[in-house]
Design a protein around this motif. Structure first.
Motif: not given
Length: 287
Positions: A80-82, A88-93, A113-120, A213-215
């Motif tokens: 899943a995309l999530d 990506v969030r884990a790598l950035v952290a 999604l990693a940059a724009g959705e919580a936890p950003r 698309a809206e997400r």
């Protein structure tokens, strides 16, 4: 690391503890920049881009996404995309610094999604390579048809190179077809693509599902960082009107087209791709 030196290997821990393999170019003291490949590719999609950006003063990290290359596969076959966004969030952290994310196709969606959705994820900027809030259905279908096209693999690396050349007729045939070996793995006496075939079920289900698309547009607006959309000038996945709509609806987004490049912009026209993103990156570095 000296100019022209091979990348250093590194591994990261993604969402749920999955192991992500990466190549790293540049000095440890340089600002970080993460290159995230598209679905069905590996980190070697950036083999020409990574050294060039490192030579311009960036520390470049190019991971294999989960299920790709030598990174771990999802044990349950879930892609899943999530989950990619969580990686990506884990790598950035783990990097511990605010990187620029450059994501192609699946890598771009995951970054957004990693940059724009919580936890950003704490990032400095996003470069979306031929990906926006929705794909053209015909172009997206062509990608999946190619990925599904040879489930039994290839008799040789040369056969795989020929299949890619037929799929990308606008791209000059590579001088060294053996380079495609990085995208293949042995399976018995055959060569198969170096990704988990179970991913295709997830890919087909998320090409343009209701509400996505809206997400994605909402995530782009909430990322609150500069965004550059780099569109392939002859892309059949991100039409010109789709790219323009994205930029019209995301105030901090700007767009540039790379002429004669299809969906795989960096692979098609790497030098032109770098020329297109350098002014944006220079602006980020000065900010």
């Amino acid at each position: 690391m000296t100019a022209g030196a091979p990348p250093l290997p590194r591994s990261f821990v993604g969402h749920g503890g999955i192991r992500l393999t990466a190549d790293v170019w540049g000095e440890a003291s340089s600002p970080p920049l993460v290159l995230l490949h598209g679905g069905g590719q590996t980190r070697h999609a950036w083999d020409r881009t990574g050294p060039r950006l490192a030579a311009l003063g960036w520390r470049v990290i190019a991971p294999d996404l989960r299920g790709h290359g030598t990174s771990g596969w999802s044990a349950d076959g879930d892609y899943a995309l999530d989950l990619f966004a969580g990686d990506v969030r884990a790598l950035v952290a783990e990097l511990g610094d605010r990187p620029v994310l450059i994501g192609a196709s699946l890598g771009g969606l995951s970054s957004l999604l990693a940059a724009g959705e919580a936890p950003r994820a704490a990032v400095r900027a996003l470069v979306l390579v031929d990906v926006a809030h929705r794909p053209d259905p015909g172009g997206a279908r062509r990608i999946v048809e190619f990925m599904r096209g040879r489930p039994d693999g290839f008799a040789s690396v040369a056969d795989a190179a020929a299949a890619v050349a037929a799929y990308l007729p606008h791209r000059p045939r590579p001088q060294a077809p053996e380079r495609i070996r990085n995208n293949l793995r042995r399976h018995g006496d055959r060569w198969v693509w170096h990704w988990d075939p179970r991913m295709l079920d997830s890919f087909e289900g998320r090409m343009d599902p209701p509400g996505m698309a809206e997400r994605l547009l909402d995530a782009a607006r909430h990322a609150d960082v500069p965004i550059q959309l780099v569109r392939g000038g002859i892309s059949d996945v991100v039409r010109e009107d789709i790219a323009q709509q994205f930029c019209d609806r995301v105030p901090n987004a700007r767009r540039v087209d790379v002429a004669d490049a299809g969906h795989m912009v960096a692979g098609d026209r790497n030098e032109h791709f770098i020329d297109a993103i350098v002014p944006f990156l220079e602006g980020i570095a000065r900010a």
